[in-house]
Design an enzyme around this catalytic site. Structure first.
Site, short mmCIF file in Angstrom:
data_model
loop_
_atom_site.label_atom_id
_atom_site.label_comp_id
_atom_site.label_asym_id
_atom_site.label_seq_id
_atom_site.Cartn_x
_atom_site.Cartn_y
_atom_site.Cartn_z
N GLY A 12 0.65 -1.24 0.14
CA GLY A 12 0.14 0.04 -0.17
C GLY A 12 0.73 1.24 -0.10
N GLY A 18 -0.11 5.39 2.39
CA GLY A 18 1.10 4.89 2.22
C GLY A 18 2.26 5.60 1.55
CE1 TYR A 164 -11.60 -0.51 4.44
CE2 TYR A 164 -12.77 0.59 6.37
CZ TYR A 164 -11.53 0.51 5.50
OH TYR A 164 -10.60 1.30 5.69
#
Ligand SMILES: NC(=O)c1ccc[n+]([C@@H]2O[C@H](COP(=O)([O-])OP(=O)(O)OC[C@H]3O[C@@H](n4cnc5c(N)ncnc54)[C@H](OP(=O)(O)O)[C@@H]3O)[C@@H](O)[C@H]2O)c1
Length: 300
Positions: A12, A18, A164
């Site tokens: 990421g 990130g 999620y």
């Protein structure tokens, strides 16, 4: 951190939080990074960064990436293992290569497998950071899980929001479980689960309609006002959330002893208790065992 070149291994790192974290880490001389990225990802234009192919939607691709990282390291230890990649979808119909619900597979199962495969390569005194979310917590997010159901989550949880949230609970329990391993204590490895909090302007909401994404960014001041009543509505910037991720990874910031969960609360780093379920050692152990089974690893 060591005097020798320090090594970061990261997922990421190609977008959003990130990408900013990687830029911060690479700004210090004597740092090299190996990042996993899909062929379609934007390659970071930073000296010292090597990119290896990684698609987290396939456990065999994760295994290949881990083997390629270890080969590239050639015995050099990993000082910072930063497992930050994440994805959010509009529904739960998409499946990983192995047939698991995609958000749970990419966010949790792939990182669980990667953490276990790379853990032996983490340096004495090294650091592991998994990016989680406060959406794991039912006190904060209505769709968050109140009980553990790893098999159910891997198959077909109700809504995209609950999928999620379950995957982010998976990240948090994985971090707690790694921190509880005797070998991490013996090797003085610090393990952190980091919640960057609501952060607009990243690619996470790319599956959502563009007008909605634009409205979210434009409404930042309104969210900041609302956050006086509900702190989780404070909207961070990717730059700030990324800088804090980098500082947790390199040890500039570190949680107090006994704390694994680090959370940006109204833009400030804090160490609140995670959800009740995330603090339950039985849940932690069950998640570890079930995830081992789903990824084809022994439980120890
Ligand atoms: N933004 C928020 O409000 C928020 C809040 C709490 C937690 N988080 C967490 O913060 C982390 C970073 O998210 P972000 O907001 O910065 O979103 P982002 O900009 O979309 O970044 C996600 C990163 O994950 C990578 N990724 C996604 N699916 C992948 C796959 N199948 N294989 C390999 N890499 C993959 C992306 O690679 P590509 O460049 O190829 O897309 C990208 O580098 C995530 O774990 C997210 O759950 C975000």
């Amino acid at each position: 951190m060591p005097d020798r070149t320090r090594t970061v291994v990261m997922t990421g790192a190609t977008s959003g939080i990130g990408a900013y974290a990687l830029a911060h880490l690479m700004a210090r001389a004597g740092t090299r990074a190996i990042i996993g990225a899909r062929p379609s990802s934007t390659r970071p234009a930073l000296d010292g960064v090597q990119v290896l192919p990684l698609d987290l939607s396939s456990l065999s691709a994760v295994r290949e990436f881990a083997a390629a990282v270890l080969a590239r390291l050639d015995g050099e230890p990993i000082d910072m293992l930063v497992l930050n990649a994440g994805a959010q979808f509009l529904n739960t119909s998409a499946r990983s290569a192995e047939g698991y619900e995609l958000a749970f597979a990419v966010n949790h199962l792939a990182h669980y497998l990667l953490a276990r495969l790379l853990l032996p390569g983490v340096a004495q005194g090294g650091r592991i950071v998994l990016t989680t979310s406060d959406t794991h917590d039912p006190r904060i997010f209505r769709s968050a899980p109140a009980r553990l159901d790893v098999r159910g989550w891997a198959q077909a949880p109700g809504s995209a929001a609950s999928a999620y949230a379950a995957s982010k609970l998976g990240n948090l329990l994985t971090a707690e479980a790694i921190a509880a391993l005797p070998q991490t204590a013996e090797r003085q490895i610090t393990t952190i689960a980091y919640n960057p909090g609501l952060t607009a302007g990243t690619g996470l909401s790319r599956a959502f309609p563009r007008p909605l994404r634009l409205a979210m960014s434009a409404l930042r001041p309104v969210f900041r006002l609302l956050s006086r009543l509900r702190p989780q509505l404070y909207m961070n910037t990717p730059e700030h959330a990324g800088e804090i991720l980098a500082q947790l990874a390199d040890g500039t910031l570190t949680p107090p002893a006994g704390h694994v969960y680090a959370s940006l609360v109204r833009g400030q780093l804090a160490y609140p208790d995670p959800s009740t379920l995330a603090q339950d050692p039985a849940a932690r152990e069950e998640l570890w065992r079930e995830s081992a089974d789903l990824t084809g690893l022994p439980s120890r």
